[in-house]
Write an enzyme that holds these catalytic residues in place. Structure first.
Site, PDB file in Angstrom:
ATOM      1  N   GLY A 160      -8.357   9.437   1.807  1.00 54.32           N
ATOM      2  CA  GLY A 160      -9.560   9.138   1.018  1.00 54.32           C
ATOM      3  C   GLY A 160      -9.217   8.175  -0.107  1.00 54.32           C
ATOM      4  O   GLY A 160      -8.250   8.405  -0.836  1.00 54.32           O
ATOM      5  N   ARG A 218     -10.420   9.377  12.903  1.00 47.61           N
ATOM      6  CA  ARG A 218      -9.338   8.851  12.063  1.00 47.61           C
ATOM      7  C   ARG A 218      -9.209   9.719  10.808  1.00 47.61           C
ATOM      8  O   ARG A 218     -10.156   9.820  10.026  1.00 47.61           O
ATOM      9  CB  ARG A 218      -9.669   7.418  11.665  1.00 47.61           C
ATOM     10  CG  ARG A 218      -8.666   6.823  10.675  1.00 47.61           C
ATOM     11  CD  ARG A 218      -9.272   5.688   9.874  1.00 47.61           C
ATOM     12  NE  ARG A 218      -9.610   4.545  10.686  1.00 47.61           N
ATOM     13  CZ  ARG A 218     -10.514   3.631  10.322  1.00 47.61           C
ATOM     14  NH1 ARG A 218     -11.181   3.746   9.183  1.00 47.61           N
ATOM     15  NH2 ARG A 218     -10.770   2.609  11.094  1.00 47.61           N
ATOM     16  N   ASP A 276     -15.931   3.483   9.313  1.00 43.77           N
ATOM     17  CA  ASP A 276     -15.177   3.847   8.104  1.00 43.77           C
ATOM     18  C   ASP A 276     -15.964   4.888   7.321  1.00 43.77           C
ATOM     19  O   ASP A 276     -17.188   4.960   7.430  1.00 43.77           O
ATOM     20  CB  ASP A 276     -14.998   2.625   7.195  1.00 43.77           C
ATOM     21  CG  ASP A 276     -13.995   1.613   7.747  1.00 43.77           C
ATOM     22  OD1 ASP A 276     -13.269   1.929   8.699  1.00 43.77           O
ATOM     23  OD2 ASP A 276     -13.957   0.494   7.198  1.00 43.77           O
ATOM     24  N   MET A 277     -15.271   5.670   6.506  1.00 47.16           N
ATOM     25  CA  MET A 277     -15.974   6.605   5.631  1.00 47.16           C
ATOM     26  C   MET A 277     -15.934   6.057   4.208  1.00 47.16           C
ATOM     27  O   MET A 277     -14.869   5.680   3.721  1.00 47.16           O
ATOM     28  CB  MET A 277     -15.343   7.998   5.704  1.00 47.16           C
ATOM     29  CG  MET A 277     -16.173   9.054   5.046  1.00 47.16           C
ATOM     30  SD  MET A 277     -17.867   9.198   5.684  1.00 47.16           S
ATOM     31  CE  MET A 277     -17.602  10.130   7.185  1.00 47.16           C
TER      32      MET A 277
HETATM   33  P1  FDA Z   1      -0.096   7.716  -0.063  1.00 46.32           P
HETATM   34  O1  FDA Z   1      -1.127   7.066  -0.937  1.00 46.32           O
HETATM   35  O2  FDA Z   1       0.498   8.996  -0.487  1.00 46.32           O
HETATM   36  O3  FDA Z   1       1.023   6.652   0.230  1.00 46.32           O
HETATM   37  C1  FDA Z   1       2.222   6.961   0.900  1.00 46.32           C
HETATM   38  C2  FDA Z   1       3.148   5.775   0.757  1.00 46.32           C
HETATM   39  O4  FDA Z   1       2.584   4.675   1.497  1.00 46.32           O
HETATM   40  C3  FDA Z   1       3.279   5.233  -0.659  1.00 46.32           C
HETATM   41  O5  FDA Z   1       4.278   5.890  -1.361  1.00 46.32           O
HETATM   42  C4  FDA Z   1       3.588   3.786  -0.409  1.00 46.32           C
HETATM   43  O6  FDA Z   1       4.939   3.637  -0.062  1.00 46.32           O
HETATM   44  C5  FDA Z   1       2.754   3.471   0.786  1.00 46.32           C
HETATM   45  N1  FDA Z   1       1.420   2.947   0.424  1.00 46.32           N
HETATM   46  C6  FDA Z   1       0.250   3.619   0.439  1.00 46.32           C
HETATM   47  N2  FDA Z   1      -0.769   2.825   0.089  1.00 46.32           N
HETATM   48  C7  FDA Z   1      -0.210   1.632  -0.187  1.00 46.32           C
HETATM   49  C8  FDA Z   1      -0.749   0.392  -0.617  1.00 46.32           C
HETATM   50  N3  FDA Z   1      -2.037   0.207  -0.835  1.00 46.32           N
HETATM   51  N4  FDA Z   1       0.119  -0.620  -0.799  1.00 46.32           N
HETATM   52  C9  FDA Z   1       1.448  -0.477  -0.577  1.00 46.32           C
HETATM   53  N5  FDA Z   1       1.999   0.679  -0.177  1.00 46.32           N
HETATM   54  C10 FDA Z   1       1.194   1.713   0.003  1.00 46.32           C
HETATM   55  N6  FDA Z   1      -9.972   5.570   3.178  1.00 46.32           N
HETATM   56  C11 FDA Z   1     -11.274   5.931   3.131  1.00 46.32           C
HETATM   57  O7  FDA Z   1     -11.705   6.514   2.143  1.00 46.32           O
HETATM   58  N7  FDA Z   1     -12.112   5.628   4.178  1.00 46.32           N
HETATM   59  C12 FDA Z   1     -11.666   5.011   5.307  1.00 46.32           C
HETATM   60  O8  FDA Z   1     -12.443   4.784   6.230  1.00 46.32           O
HETATM   61  C13 FDA Z   1     -10.295   4.651   5.368  1.00 46.32           C
HETATM   62  N8  FDA Z   1      -9.776   4.014   6.452  1.00 46.32           N
HETATM   63  C14 FDA Z   1      -8.422   3.844   6.556  1.00 46.32           C
HETATM   64  C15 FDA Z   1      -7.869   3.321   7.724  1.00 46.32           C
HETATM   65  C16 FDA Z   1      -6.505   3.234   7.866  1.00 46.32           C
HETATM   66  C17 FDA Z   1      -5.921   2.715   9.140  1.00 46.32           C
HETATM   67  C18 FDA Z   1      -5.644   3.669   6.803  1.00 46.32           C
HETATM   68  C19 FDA Z   1      -4.162   3.639   6.947  1.00 46.32           C
HETATM   69  C20 FDA Z   1      -6.187   4.116   5.638  1.00 46.32           C
HETATM   70  C21 FDA Z   1      -7.567   4.198   5.492  1.00 46.32           C
HETATM   71  N9  FDA Z   1      -8.127   4.625   4.294  1.00 46.32           N
HETATM   72  C22 FDA Z   1      -9.459   4.947   4.271  1.00 46.32           C
HETATM   73  C23 FDA Z   1      -7.318   4.675   3.055  1.00 46.32           C
HETATM   74  C24 FDA Z   1      -6.739   6.048   2.827  1.00 46.32           C
HETATM   75  O9  FDA Z   1      -7.747   6.959   2.515  1.00 46.32           O
HETATM   76  C25 FDA Z   1      -5.703   6.019   1.683  1.00 46.32           C
HETATM   77  O10 FDA Z   1      -6.331   5.610   0.502  1.00 46.32           O
HETATM   78  C26 FDA Z   1      -4.515   5.097   1.937  1.00 46.32           C
HETATM   79  O11 FDA Z   1      -4.115   5.107   3.266  1.00 46.32           O
HETATM   80  C27 FDA Z   1      -3.308   5.534   1.074  1.00 46.32           C
HETATM   81  O12 FDA Z   1      -2.924   6.838   1.414  1.00 46.32           O
HETATM   82  P2  FDA Z   1      -1.644   7.197   2.319  1.00 46.32           P
HETATM   83  O13 FDA Z   1      -2.113   8.190   3.330  1.00 46.32           O
HETATM   84  O14 FDA Z   1      -1.057   5.996   2.901  1.00 46.32           O
HETATM   85  O15 FDA Z   1      -0.690   8.004   1.394  1.00 46.32           O
END
Ligand code: FDA
Length: 304
Positions: free
Chosen positions: A187, A183, A133-134
């Site tokens: 963020g 991945r 993870d980052m």
């Molecule tokens: P965005 O935040 O724009 O969300 C798009 C839509 O998804 C929202 O409108 C909502 O519908 C839904 N959604 C998003 N988050 C939600 C939540 N918490 N609850 C409910 N609905 C939600 N970050 C990091 O800094 N280091 C890491 O190593 C990782 N690792 C990681 C692994 C995996 C598999 C995922 C999916 C994510 C991460 N992240 C992460 C987290 C990432 O950086 C980010 O904060 C979240 O995925 C939210 O961003 P989205 O890309 O989903 O888009």
């Protein structure tokens, strides 16, 4: 707006009373269980089995970060070794995701390297992979350094990169040729303007540019880690031109219907599945991502 919301949630969830509400009350724990498999490895294995049965692979995250002594880092390593053994014994379609500050990065890079080596070695023996993870930007350099040095020895590592960091395009130049799995996420931490993009629009544009580069790179295996429908649609467009494999990744408990729809359409999906008793920091990041999650908690509090 996004940056302000994240800052407010991070500040409020650091209050002692709020922490108590989450970790010591039934309601708080119910909210946590929406995003976390449970506290024991058995819980994680049970939920992972269900996800595998639904056609999804899993990345198991034994929750914890920023350990403050070497014994805790060693304990985290041992918990992950047990997790790897269990994945193999139970024949799960799973790998592990690790945070380097949980393996001692904040204490001593050498200690962390040894712990990561131990995990990479055991995973390699079992035919499994490890994703790093980052975390906060002050750890990005060391994280990529260890990804490179340990990854070269065992060849089974992947790493997360964050679209919001200004440095990520240059980091990608360096890590794509290393050939592991990468991945791409937006963020999740509260970063300042000097190191990270602040607005949703800018972060989304950066994500799309980085996604384009990753999907063109045949030497790496991209993981499209987002729940954002527009980013996913773009990945699907780019996938038509892509020769090699790629996968979608989403967090346990987030957009579960979309996860299932992508699987039904024939796309590989890996669900990031956290477990363990140190779930509070993970939960606060999930709350900070989406105002509706805060309302979900408030509604639960008042029994609605
Ligand atoms: P965005 O935040 O724009 O969300 C798009 C839509 O998804 C929202 O409108 C909502 O519908 C839904 N959604 C998003 N988050 C939600 C939540 N918490 N609850 C409910 N609905 C939600 N970050 C990091 O800094 N280091 C890491 O190593 C990782 N690792 C990681 C692994 C995996 C598999 C995922 C999916 C994510 C991460 N992240 C992460 C987290 C990432 O950086 C980010 O904060 C979240 O995925 C939210 O961003 P989205 O890309 O989903 O888009």
């Amino acid at each position: 707006m996004r940056a302000l919301f994240v800052r407010v949630v991070v500040a409020v969830t650091s209050w002692r009373a709020v922490r108590w509400l989450f970790t010591r009350t039934r309601i708080g724990r119910r909210v946590a269980l929406r995003f976390v498999a449970g506290e024991a490895l058995d819980d994680a294995v049970r939920v992972a089995r269900g996800l595998n049965d639904a056609g999804m692979s899993v990345s198991l995250d034994h929750l914890g970060e920023h350990v403050t002594d070497a014994a805790s880092a060693t304990a985290a390593r041992d918990a992950y070794l047990a997790c790897l053994d269990r994945i193999a014994a139970d024949g799960l379609d799973a790998n592990i995701s690790v945070k380097l500050t949980q393996l001692g990065l904040g204490l001593d890079e050498g200690l962390c390297a040894d712990n990561l080596q131990a995990l990479a070695r055991r995973a390699a023996d079992l035919g499994l992979t490890v994703t790093i993870d980052m975390e906060e930007s002050n750890h990005t350099g060391a994280t990529l350094r260890l990804y490179e040095t340990v990854g070269r020895v065992h060849g089974n590592l992947g790493v997360a990169i964050q679209a919001y960091l200004h440095r990520t395009p240059a980091d990608l130049d360096h890590i794509i040729p290393l050939g592991g799995h990468i991945r791409l996420c937006k963020g999740a931490y509260d970063e300042g303007v000097a190191v990270a993009l602040q607005s949703r629009v800018d972060i989304d544009s950066a994500y799309d540019r980085l996604l384009g580069r990753l999907m063109e790179a045949s030497e790496t295996m991209p993981a499209v880690a987002t729940h954002d429908g527009a980013r996913i649609a773009r990945a699907l467009d780019l996938a038509v031109m892509r020769a090699g494999p790629f996968e979608f990744q989403m967090l346990f408990g987030v957009r579960t219907r979309l996860q299932q729809e992508l699987v039904e359409a024939g796309h590989p999906m890996r669900v990031y599945l956290p477990y363990g008793d140190s779930w509070y920091p993970y939960l606060t990041r999930r709350l900070a991502e989406r105002p509706a999650n805060v309302w979900f908690f408030v509604r639960a509090l008042f029994g609605r």
